[in-house]
Design a protein around this motif. Structure first.
Motif, mmCIF file in Angstrom:
data_model
loop_
_atom_site.group_PDB
_atom_site.id
_atom_site.type_symbol
_atom_site.label_atom_id
_atom_site.label_comp_id
_atom_site.label_asym_id
_atom_site.label_seq_id
_atom_site.Cartn_x
_atom_site.Cartn_y
_atom_site.Cartn_z
ATOM 1 N N PRO A 89 0.843 -1.199 0.000
ATOM 2 C CA PRO A 89 0.000 0.000 0.000
ATOM 3 C C PRO A 89 0.880 1.252 0.000
ATOM 4 O O PRO A 89 1.920 1.282 0.659
ATOM 5 C CB PRO A 89 -0.786 -0.095 1.310
ATOM 6 N N ARG A 90 0.442 2.258 -0.769
ATOM 7 C CA ARG A 90 1.162 3.541 -0.829
ATOM 8 C C ARG A 90 0.330 4.570 -0.075
ATOM 9 O O ARG A 90 -0.792 4.882 -0.481
ATOM 10 C CB ARG A 90 1.347 3.980 -2.279
ATOM 11 N N ILE A 91 0.879 5.065 1.010
ATOM 12 C CA ILE A 91 0.112 5.921 1.910
ATOM 13 C C ILE A 91 0.736 7.306 2.014
ATOM 14 O O ILE A 91 1.953 7.441 2.200
ATOM 15 C CB ILE A 91 0.013 5.254 3.309
ATOM 16 N N TYR A 92 -0.112 8.330 1.861
ATOM 17 C CA TYR A 92 0.309 9.705 2.145
ATOM 18 C C TYR A 92 -0.266 10.085 3.502
ATOM 19 O O TYR A 92 -1.488 10.055 3.690
ATOM 20 C CB TYR A 92 -0.202 10.648 1.050
ATOM 21 N N LEU A 93 0.603 10.391 4.448
ATOM 22 C CA LEU A 93 0.161 10.791 5.783
ATOM 23 C C LEU A 93 -0.398 12.189 5.688
ATOM 24 O O LEU A 93 0.273 13.103 5.221
ATOM 25 C CB LEU A 93 1.342 10.722 6.749
ATOM 26 N N SER A 94 -1.658 12.342 6.116
ATOM 27 C CA SER A 94 -2.347 13.594 5.849
ATOM 28 C C SER A 94 -3.488 13.794 6.836
ATOM 29 O O SER A 94 -4.244 12.855 7.110
ATOM 30 C CB SER A 94 -2.900 13.529 4.416
#
Ligand code: SAH
Length: 241
Positions: A89-94
């Motif tokens: 999984p590719r996650i952008y912390l936001s």
């Protein structure tokens, strides 16, 4: 010793690679890193910056304060570090993301690893989120100055669940959230501290009564402190009365 090729792999894209492994170099996570139960790769976004000054950000379209991380820079950094067939999984912390839950943490621990993008400044150009299929995940309803502390916290939560990381596997099971409830209170020696005694049931040796007491305490705390969780477990049919 685990097979390093099979171990859980974290790739973190950041402007501050020196912040890693940071807290994850200590205690359980640090020991597990040394034993290659998980692996950490940091990617310095600056290496993909443009021009003589390796520029990574620019002013927001439409005006306003602050700077935005550029889609072309982040796209190049992601493409260089994640291959097309990579199932992680590719996650952008936001802060706009779906709030992280223990359920999601467990799913991530059961998978092959994770790719984390840490934002800075005002955040990232929206087009890289869409164009690279990034999932937005939040640590809670507050604003950090960067994604790095969020990445460290998310990784900490996942790593402790990887096989062989926590000594007594059982201690992961009746913790806060695992049964949808907050955890019951803990006590240890001394028997009396500043006039306060350990609840007698806990020293009675009656395991059945101890289990009942703990369950009641967990339910009471959840009802009082987290009516949202309490309602959810009723709805799921996990508690009926
Ligand atoms: N302007 C943005 C906040 C940017 S904060 C907004 O109002 O939504 C800078 C970076 O910190 C973000 O890009 C993100 O990566 C990180 N960050 C801030 N708060 C966070 C949170 N609650 N959870 C996860 N990451 C967060």
């Amino acid at each position: 010793m685990p097979d390093p090729a099979a171990s859980w792999q974290a790739t973190v894209l950041t402007l501050f690679p020196e912040m890693f492994p940071g807290t994850l170099g200590f205690s359980l996570a640090g020991k597990a890193l040394g034993e290659e139960r998980w692996r950490l790769e940091t990617v310095d976004i600056r290496d993909f910056g443009l021009g003589r000054h390796a520029q990574v950000d620019d002013t927001p379209a439409g005006g306003g304060a602050g700077m935005v991380l550029r889609a072309d820079v982040l796209g190049a950094a992601l493409d260089a570090s994640v291959s097309a067939g990579d199932a992680r999984p590719r996650i952008y912390l936001s802060p706009r993301g779906r709030p992280l839950t223990q359920e999601r943490v467990r799913e991530l621990a059961a998978g092959p690893g994770i790719v984390l993008l840490c934002g800075r400044f005002e955040g990232v150009d929206e087009r890289v989120i869409e164009g690279r299929g990034l999932e937005e995940v939040s640590l809670g309803d507050f604003v950090l100055s960067g994604g790095e502390p969020a990445a460290l916290a998310l990784l900490d939560a996942v790593i402790r669940l990887l096989p062989g990381v926590m000594g007594a596997q059982a201690s992961g099971e009746d913790e806060s959230f695992e049964a949808g409830l907050l955890e019951y209170p803990h006590f240890t020696r001394p028997q009396v501290w500043e006039g306060r005694e350990i609840p007698q049931i806990l020293t009675s040796g009656d395991h059945g009564k101890v289990a009942t007491w703990r369950r009641e305490q967990a339910e009471r705390l959840t009802r009082e402190r987290r009516p949202d969780l309490w309602q959810k477990i009723h709805k799921d049919g996990r508690i009926t009365d």
